[in-house]
Structure formats: C-alpha cells, structure tokens
Design a protein around this motif. Structure first.
Motif, mmCIF file in Angstrom:
data_model
loop_
_atom_site.group_PDB
_atom_site.id
_atom_site.type_symbol
_atom_site.label_atom_id
_atom_site.label_comp_id
_atom_site.label_asym_id
_atom_site.label_seq_id
_atom_site.Cartn_x
_atom_site.Cartn_y
_atom_site.Cartn_z
ATOM 1 N N GLU A 170 0.827 -1.213 0.000
ATOM 2 C CA GLU A 170 0.000 0.000 0.000
ATOM 3 C C GLU A 170 0.855 1.254 0.000
ATOM 4 O OE1 GLU A 170 -3.060 -0.117 2.946
ATOM 5 O OE2 GLU A 170 -3.923 -1.916 2.072
ATOM 6 N N ILE B 182 1.946 1.748 -3.402
ATOM 7 C CA ILE B 182 0.863 2.291 -4.224
ATOM 8 C C ILE B 182 0.780 3.790 -4.033
ATOM 9 C CG2 ILE B 182 -1.641 2.386 -4.512
ATOM 10 C CD1 ILE B 182 -1.799 -0.534 -3.968
ATOM 11 N N GLU B 183 0.897 4.203 -2.770
ATOM 12 C CA GLU B 183 0.805 5.627 -2.493
ATOM 13 C C GLU B 183 1.933 6.395 -3.160
ATOM 14 O OE1 GLU B 183 -0.575 6.039 1.763
ATOM 15 O OE2 GLU B 183 0.477 7.947 1.474
ATOM 16 N N GLU C 267 3.242 5.555 -5.810
ATOM 17 C CA GLU C 267 3.080 5.353 -7.246
ATOM 18 C C GLU C 267 4.148 4.482 -7.887
ATOM 19 O OE1 GLU C 267 2.100 8.992 -9.218
ATOM 20 O OE2 GLU C 267 0.537 9.453 -7.769
ATOM 21 N N ARG D 173 -3.357 -0.396 -8.571
ATOM 22 C CA ARG D 173 -4.291 -1.494 -8.715
ATOM 23 C C ARG D 173 -4.756 -1.533 -10.160
ATOM 24 N NH1 ARG D 173 -5.884 -3.238 -3.639
ATOM 25 N NH2 ARG D 173 -5.456 -1.689 -2.029
ATOM 26 N N TYR E 278 -2.429 -6.291 -8.899
ATOM 27 C CA TYR E 278 -1.551 -5.124 -8.826
ATOM 28 C C TYR E 278 -0.747 -5.045 -10.100
ATOM 29 C CZ TYR E 278 -2.412 -5.535 -3.818
ATOM 30 O OH TYR E 278 -2.980 -5.622 -2.585
ATOM 31 N N LYS F 224 -2.622 14.170 -0.316
ATOM 32 C CA LYS F 224 -3.091 12.904 -0.878
ATOM 33 C C LYS F 224 -4.087 12.207 0.040
ATOM 34 C CE LYS F 224 0.354 11.494 -4.117
ATOM 35 N NZ LYS F 224 1.774 11.210 -4.092
ATOM 36 N N ASN G 281 -6.354 7.481 2.426
ATOM 37 C CA ASN G 281 -5.966 7.888 1.086
ATOM 38 C C ASN G 281 -6.985 7.392 0.060
ATOM 39 O OD1 ASN G 281 -5.446 5.180 0.533
ATOM 40 N ND2 ASN G 281 -3.292 5.382 1.085
ATOM 41 N N ASP H 164 -6.833 5.254 -2.315
ATOM 42 C CA ASP H 164 -6.915 3.811 -2.495
ATOM 43 C C ASP H 164 -7.872 3.189 -1.476
ATOM 44 O OD1 ASP H 164 -4.980 0.983 -1.724
ATOM 45 O OD2 ASP H 164 -6.025 1.293 -3.623
ATOM 46 N N ALA I 222 -6.740 -8.615 -2.689
ATOM 47 C CA ALA I 222 -6.027 -7.349 -2.532
ATOM 48 C C ALA I 222 -6.866 -6.264 -1.889
ATOM 49 C CB ALA I 222 -5.536 -6.897 -3.900
#
Lengths: 734, 218
Positions: free
Chosen positions: A712, A715-716, A718, A722, A730, B134, B174, B176, B201
């Motif tokens: 995660e 992901i944040e 970048e 997803r 992913y 963010k 965030n 996501d 996930a």
C-alpha cells in the motif's frame, strides 16, 4: 500255384501283425495292458516286458483303438485309486504317512504307465485334445483322493494340526510335511491354494490374533516386539522348509497384521515401555527392532515418525519456554545441541538413517527453536562464548565440530537477520577487546556462515576483520612517522579505526578525556587525516580500554586494566582525593547510565574496589561521593576491572534491537516486492506474498500483514497501482 | 422551420459565437453574479451559503456536493464562472426555480452506478484542499462517507465510521482506501461478510475493520 485261391500267403513277419479289424483284437490287447497296469500298481512291475507293452499300446493306437485304450486307462487307474482311497481313509495314526506313501506309489506307477503309453501320449492324445497320461494321473488323484470328502478334510486338519504343534514348540516331521505340500503343488497351484493355503492362512490369522491378544496384556513393548520378530522369522523358516515359497509373503503378511499392525498404536504408546521411554532411554536395539517390524506394515514407520516428532516438539517447546533455562544462554544452546546429537544417534543407530526421520527431526527443531524469539541471540552468545574461551580442552578440530553443530541449529532459524545483528555486535566486542581465543576459529566461523548464507551475509563481518588488520598497519605507520616518533614521555596509544558501515551502529558518545590522552589522540588524528583525505574520525569513547599504573597507600603498585570511561574517572583522582558523583559527571561528561555502571564496577565490586564510595550502599545514587581507595589490595599485580563483555540483552535493549531489525526489514521487503512486480508486471495479492516470502526466506520470514502494508505504501508512492479492470490485481508502474 | 437560436446566431454573425454564447449564458451569468463576491468574481463559501438557502437546501446536504460534481468544481467552497456555466448548462437551469427542480433529477443521475463511481471519487478529491495533499483526516473522511454513502449503504458506513473513530493506527485515509471501501460495500454482503478474503487485494485498513467487526460480534 493258382493265384485265385484265397489262401493266406505264407509270410513270416517278425514284428508286425496284420491289420485286422478284429474286435477281439482290441479286447485282447487291452487286457494285456490292463493287466500290466494292475501289476504296476501291485508293485509287480518287474515281471513285465516293457518292450511288449509298448508295442501293444502302440498297436492300439495304430489300429485306431486309441479311444478304447484311453478310456480303459481312465477306468483302470480310477479303480486303483478307489482302493487306495479306502486304504488311506482307514489309516489310523499315520494318515499323512499313508497318504504320502500312496501318492508316491501312484506317481511312480503313472510314470511307468506313461512310458508304456508314450506313443499314445504323443499322437492320439494331442490330436484328440485329451489330457496327457501323467497329467491325467494327477487329475484323477486329485479328483478321487484329494477331493474325496473324507480325505480332504482330514488331510487339511492333519496338516494344520502339525503346524500348530510346531508353533507351540513341538518338533514335527518336516520331511513328511514337505512331501505332502509338494504333492498339492504338483496337483496345481489352485489345488494347493484352495485345499491348503487358504485354510492355513485363516487358521494362522486366528492363532496369531489370539496370541497377540494374550501377550499384549502381559508383555512390555520391547519383549512383545522381540516375540513378534521371533514369530515372523519362524514362519519364514517354516515356509522354506516345507511350504511352497509363494506362501511366504502371504503368511508374513498375516503375522505382521495380527501381531504388529493391530496393536501398533498400543505398542507405541505403552506406558513406561513404549516408544517415548525408548527414545528417552536411548534403547538403540529395541528401537531398531521396532523400526524393522513396523517397516513391514503400512504406515507403521509413519506412526513411529509422528510420535517421535510430536515428542520432540513437546520436549523442545518445554525447553525453550522454560524461564529457568532462559537465564543461561550458553547452557540453553548446549542443551539443544545435546538433544540434537541424541536424536541423530538414534536415527543413525536404530532407524537406518531413514531420510523421512531426518526430515521429521529437522521439522520439529525448526518448529520449537523459533517459538522462542531470543534463539538467534542465544546462538550468537553461544558462539561468542566458544570463541572467547575455546571449547574446554578441545583441539582445533573439535572446535570446528562444535561450530558445525551450532550451524545446524542456525539453519533452523527463521529470523536469520536477527542472528546477523547480534553476531555483529558480539564479534565487534570480541575484536575490540581482543578476546577471541583463536583467529583461525573466528575466520572459520565466518567462512561457514558465508557458505551457508552467501557473501552478502558476511561481507560486513569480513570488513570488520579487515579494519582490525589495517589498523595494525596504520599504527606501525604512525609510530614510524614524524607524528609518532617522539612520544617517549607520553602514553602509548593503539588505535582501532572502524569503518562506519561495517560495524554495528553505535550512538556516538564523546566524553572528556584526560589531557595527556587528548594530546596523543590529536597527534594520531593529524597523522591519519594527513594520509587519508576526506575522512572523518570520531573517537568512540564508549569502547576501548586502558592500562593504568597505580600506586596505593603502602606503595603497592598495580597495573589496572580498565575501560575508557573508567580511565577518565580514575585520572580525575590524580588531582583530587574525593569527588562527588556530580563533579565526576561534569568533569567527564559521561552519559548517566554508563557512568553509573562504570562507578559501580570501580567501587562496589570486591577485589576491584580501587575507589571507595560514601555511603557504602550497593547502588549508585547521584548524591554519592567517591574516594581513592588507599587501602586497596590484590594478590595480582595486574588487575582487570570490568571489561565490556557481551551479555544477554536487557529488556529495553532487546526491544531496541528488535525494532531496528523490523525497520531494516521494511526496505528489504519493498525491494523484493518491486523485484517481483518488475518481472511479472501484473500479479494478484497472494502470489506476491508467496514470491516475496520465497525471496526473503533465507534471511527471515516476512509477515504477510507487513507485506500488505508495504504494497500500500508503494501504491501511495506510485510504484504500483491497482489494475483498473480487476481490482484484485496489482500492476507495476514503470 | 425557424429555430430561434439559429435566427439569433445568424443575425449576430460577426461577433457571433461570443455574443451567442453570452446570450446563451446571459441568464446563467446573471444568476452567478447574484451570489458571486463582487471583487473576486467567484462564488465563495458565503455565496454558496446564500445559494443553499435560496435552494432551500442545507449547506451540508449532499446535493450541493452533487452540484459541485456536475460543475466539475476544483476547489472546495468556491465556484468559478466557468464551473457555474458548465453545471447549470448541463442541468438546463438558468434560474433558481429551475435549478431547484433539477436537483431531484441530479440525484437520480448520480445514483446510476457508473456516474456514482465517478461522483464518489470526485467527492474524495474535492476534499483535498492543499496542493500535494493525498489524504484526508479520519474525522472528515467519516463525515464524507456518511454524506455520500449514508443512504445507499447505511449499516456499513455506520460500522466503518465507528471503527475508524475507535482505532488510532490510521490518522488519515488515502484515495486507495476510499475507493476500496466503496468496492467493499458493493461486493461483500453485510453484516455476514461471508466472502471476505483478506488474501485478496483489499486494503489493509479494511482487513483490520473486518477483524474488528468480527471480534465485536462475539
């Protein structure tokens, strides 16, 4: 003469009769043969002419009387068999004997008859698909004797009775048994099986079932096992002596089932004599016996293996969670080593080095060694102890062997990176206090770790060694240089220069050094920085040691070996006899906890109390005062006061180390995730977790939750995203 | 057939488009100026408040958020002229009464699944007031969730906000996680949570939520 008369030509033909369709011919000829057969059966064959009989039989076939001959043969033999049968039936004590004898007679007779009828055997019989003579004889015997109701049951009963007697310890006539069973096999394997073998196996099964019930109640495990072994060997021997060899696997299967398989569990778990007591007591022979027996039955070995494994896990778990054991790390590891040795012995001596058992041993160890999360630390402490003191009275090879065994334990660790951290710490302390017994042994250990874990694991450790070596060279250079040349009146200094990355991270504490020391340090620093541009030196005053010459009240001189901090404190007493805690603190700038420890070792330890404390309590408080102890005495000229020894960490230290380990793991996990995703591009969550775990398992076992958190975070930032279509996937963002 | 717009545009050929445009937007612009701040020429929070009372809609009502979405407003609490034009043109409203009438239609439009997804993610972004921001803090996230999903997925929202307020591990949420929750509401039956599999996930915050929820059920 006139050729039309029907006079018989006068011919003398030696061996050939006219072809005559004389019905009486057949009767006459057959009568001869029949008579011969009877004589043969009556043991009167000597008076017969083989040649004549053969001729007669030959002629019967030639003149197309084969069928007559054949049928005659059948009925004649049958008649004789009937008589024989009656004789056998009426036999009293010697039934089997009688049967055997009659069989012998019959087979001999049939051989002779076959010889006589050989022509028919070769011509008429095949053409007309009849049973050959000898075989016919066997079949007739089978049908009229063996399958005769009265005989068959008695035959089988007698055989089984004899076997039973032998099993109960009597001696029986094995030759006779041999002949009878041979007879049955000769009659056809189905006859042997149907008539004898089936019943034999059934009766044996109930016999052994009964015996096993009986013995399991009274015998202990090892005696029972030996009994079973004995019985199996007996049966094998029995078969070899008087049963058909094909029976062997069948009867052994029966015995194995009844004696071993049925009672497997009970035997293994028998109190005081079962598997576990055997393991505990190192009863190698009994264990071997059990192994060999259980090998014969399905899942027998698995049972032993599983019970052994769970016992191991239990014992191991108790060992590693026992609070008493945790007080002495070296003893803790020694016990683990002993345990492993013990079971290694057992598996080698009793279990034929069975791989499955080795694996079970390894799995069990791996299970419980990781229950205690201090195992990595303890293993490192054990090695530290061994490398400091040497293994008691051991040669180099022995030390090597001990280290090899420790390495086996190391392999079981899931958190190898924790071990690495501790090993580094302990190695650093050893190197800096020059406390290892043998550099060979140290290097050897590093080599072993390198072979085990790869270059990365040990590169920093090797760096540490190199630093020590280089420092020695540097010192030589220093003393030969102008900087170090004229140091006659000054304290002699030896500097170890540590490369920051290789050594365990330390907080840099500087304290105020005595003036004399400062001068020397500056000289060295100037020299070093002169030859090495762009480097920065920081004095690690929390390490290091010094030798001080001290003169006490009555003039006794002693040489004191102390730590740097202790040196700073003691040198203060050159200009003052009494100092308070606060004064010392101010003058030396040593951090609180370290100062307290330092003062405690100088003032509160018997035999080492070069300082006196007021008040005389055991603990150091900030209101205490310290005095130079004029009355200090020691039998030794050189007194060693409190060097920094690797110790089991205190709770807060342990927490700190663990936190550092966790922090170190995060980037490793992230790197692994990125590596995986870079090559796979798109992946679902589970697969990432599996792959990452695979990549890292040589060092530690990553926590799936931590992996998810790292994903995660990536992901944040970048690095990953997803997948838009399937949000369970992913995607790597290039 | 004469169509009035054509006639107008053909008559004003020269300064055609702007004049036509301004004609088109005349009423809309006029309405804009009623609420806009005179100096900045932008409707500011005060103006929005007035707008709300005109519409007889509460300031915190979700329909205002929907309006902002329709306008594709960039900054929370402000409407520019462009945005105003975009929104009202799309709603075919050029007066307060028309705007009021258009609101139910708007609500219906937003509830369509594809539009709702867009609206939902817009709602989050709308709250990111700073440039590089963010995440939004948990408190605001909870409020936003109730506002946006309260009607559709009431029970889940209640429980989730309860969890968020009780835990201290996460201080912000965030994008996501925000999107993950919507997916959660759609795919996982509540309150059974029977097909929730933490090996898939789902964001970790939802794993923790499910665990907390299950613990509290006992």
């Amino acid at each position: 003469m006139s050729g039309q008369s029907k006079k018989k030509p006068f011919k003398i033909e030696a061996y050939k009769h006219r072809v005559e369709v004389d019905p009486k011919y057949a009767d006459r000829t057959w009568a001869v043969i029949e008579h011969a057969i009877n004589e043969i059966y009556n043991h009167n064959a000597s008076g017969l002419s083989f040649e004549e009989l053969y001729r007669n039989a030959y002629n019967m076939v030639l003149y197309k009387f084969g069928e007559r001959q054949y049928n005659g043969l059948v009925s004649t033999v049958t008649r004789h068999l009937r008589d024989m049968g009656k004789a056998i039936e009426s036999a009293q004590g010697s039934f089997l004997d009688e049967l055997n004898r009659k069989w012998s007679d019959h087979t001999k007779s049939m051989q002779m008859i076959r010889d006589v009828l050989m022509y028919m055997d070769r011509t008429y019989i095949p053409t007309n698909h009849k049973t050959p003579v000898y075989e016919l004889g066997l079949n007739l015997w089978r049908d009229h004797i063996i399958h005769s109701a009265k005989i068959q049951t008695r035959l089988v009963d007698m055989l089984l009775e004899q076997i039973h007697r032998e099993r109960m310890g009597e001696v029986i006539n094995r030759g006779l048994m041999r002949s009878v069973t041979k007879m049955l096999t000769e009659l056809g394997s189905s006859v042997y099986q149907e008539v004898f073998e089936k019943s034999f196996l059934d009766v044996s099964a109930s016999f052994y079932s009964g015996e096993s019930q009986q013995y399991i109640e009274v015998y202990n495990c090892s005696n029972y096992l030996r009994m079973a072994e004995k019985r199996i060997n007996e049966e094998v021997e029995r078969v070899s002596h008087y049963l058909d060899s094909k029976t062997e696997p069948k009867i052994t299967a029966v015995v194995e089932k009844e004696l071993v398989e049925t009672h497997m569990h009970r035997l293994v778990h028998m109190e005081n004599s079962g598997l576990i007591p055997m393991l505990v007591g190192n009863m190698y022979e009994d264990l071997n016996c059990m192994y060999n027996l259980f090998k014969r039955v399905p899942s027998g070995l698995n049972l032993i293996k599983d019970v052994m494994a769970s016992h191991l896990k239990e014992t191991g778990k108790q060992l590693v969670t026992d609070p008493d054991r945790l007080k002495d790390p070296v003893d803790f590891i020694q016990r683990l080593l002993d345990m492993r040795e013990k079971y290694n012995e057992i598996i080698t001596k009793s279990f034929h080095n069975d791989k499955a058992f080795q694996n079970a041993l390894n799995a069990s160890f791996e299970y419980f060694i990781n229950i205690n999360n201090r195992s990595p630390e303890f293993i490192s402490l054990f090695v530290d102890d061994a490398l400091r003191k040497g293994v008691k009275g051991a040669s180099d090879d022995d030390v090597d062997q001990v280290l090899d065994r420790v390495l086996v334990l190391f392999r079981y660790l899931q958190e190898k990176d924790v071990f690495e951290k501790y090993y580094k710490q302990h190695l650093a302390k050893r190197l800096l206090s020059a406390k290892s017994v043998s550099e060979e042994a140290e290097r050897g250990m590093i080599l072993k770790l390198k072979t085990e874990c790869g270059y990365q694991f040990t590169s920093k450790l090797e760096g540490m060694f190199n630093d020590i070596k280089t420092s020695q060279d540097t010192m030589l250079g220093f003393y030969n240089s102008p900087y170090g040349n004229d140091m006659a009146d000054m304290p002699a200094i030896t500097v170890q220069i540590l490369t920051t990355g290789s050594w365990p991270t330390q907080n840099i504490n500087t304290c105020i050094l005595p003036a004399e020391i400062v001068i020397v340090c500056e000289k060295f620093k100037a020299y070093y920085l002169g030859t090495h541009n762009g480097r920065r030196l920081t004095w690690q005053t929390n390490m290091g040691h010094a030798d001080l010459k001290a003169t006490f009240g009555k003039g006794q001189k002693h040489e004191l070996n102390v730590s740097t901090y202790q040196m700073c404190v003691l040198m203060l007493f050159n200009s003052a006899d009494r100092l308070t805690y606060r004064e010392i603190e101010q003058a030396t700038d040593i951090p609180g906890p370290d100062l307290k420890r330092c003062l405690q070792s100088l003032a509160c330890v018997r035999g080492k109390n070069v300082l006196r404390k007021e008040p005389m309590s055991r603990d150091i408080s900030e209101d205490d005062a310290f005095l130079f102890n004029d009355k200090f005495t020691s039998k030794l000229v050189k007194v060693k006061i409190g060097t920094v020894v690797a110790q089991k960490e205190t709770e807060p230290e342990k927490m700190e180390t663990r936190q550092r380990v966790e922090e170190d793991r995060k980037p490793q996990i992230e790197a692994a995730i990125v590596r995986v995703m870079k090559s796979r591009r798109v992946l679902d969550h589970n697969s990432i977790v599996t792959e990452v775990t695979n990549q890292l398992q040589a060092r530690f076992l990553p926590n799936p939750v931590v992996i998810k958190k790292r994903i995660e975070s990536l992901i944040e930032r970048e690095f990953l995203e997803r997948d838009k279509a399937d949000r369970r996937l992913y995607r790597y963002m290039a | 057939m004469r169509r009035s717009s054509n006639r107008k545009s053909s008559a004003a050929a020269g300064s055609g488009s702007t004049k036509a445009a301004s004609k088109e937007f005349e009423k809309i612009d006029h309405l804009f100026n009623v609420y806009a701040d005179k100096s900045s020429a932008i409707i500011d929070p005060e103006g929005i408040e007035q707008l709300c009372s005109s519409l007889e809609v509460d300031y915190t009502d979700v329909r205002i958020l929907m309006l902002a979405w329709k306008m594709k407003a960039q900054k929370q609490g402000f409407f520019t002229l462009e945005e105003w034009r975009t929104g009202l043109k799309a709603l075919r409203a050029d007066s307060i009464s028309k705007l009021k009438k258009a609101l139910p239609e708007l609500v219906k439009e937003v509830s369509r699944p594809t539009d709702f997804l867009d609206f939902y993610s817009y709602a989050f972004r709308y709250c990111l007031t700073e440039d590089k921001q963010k995440c939004i803090d948990i408190e605001s996230a909870c409020q936003l969730l109730s506002l946006v999903l309260g009607t559709q997925f009431g029970p889940q929202v209640d429980k989730f906000t309860e969890y968020l307020k009780s835990q201290s591990e996460y201080k912000v949420m965030n994008m996501d996680q925000w999107m993950g929750f919507y997916r959660f509401c759609n795919e996982i039956p509540f309150p059974s949570l029977e097909n929730y599999d933490s090996d898939l996930a789902w964001p970790l915050i939802l794993d923790n939520f499910v665990e907390w929820f299950r613990e509290n059920q006992k």
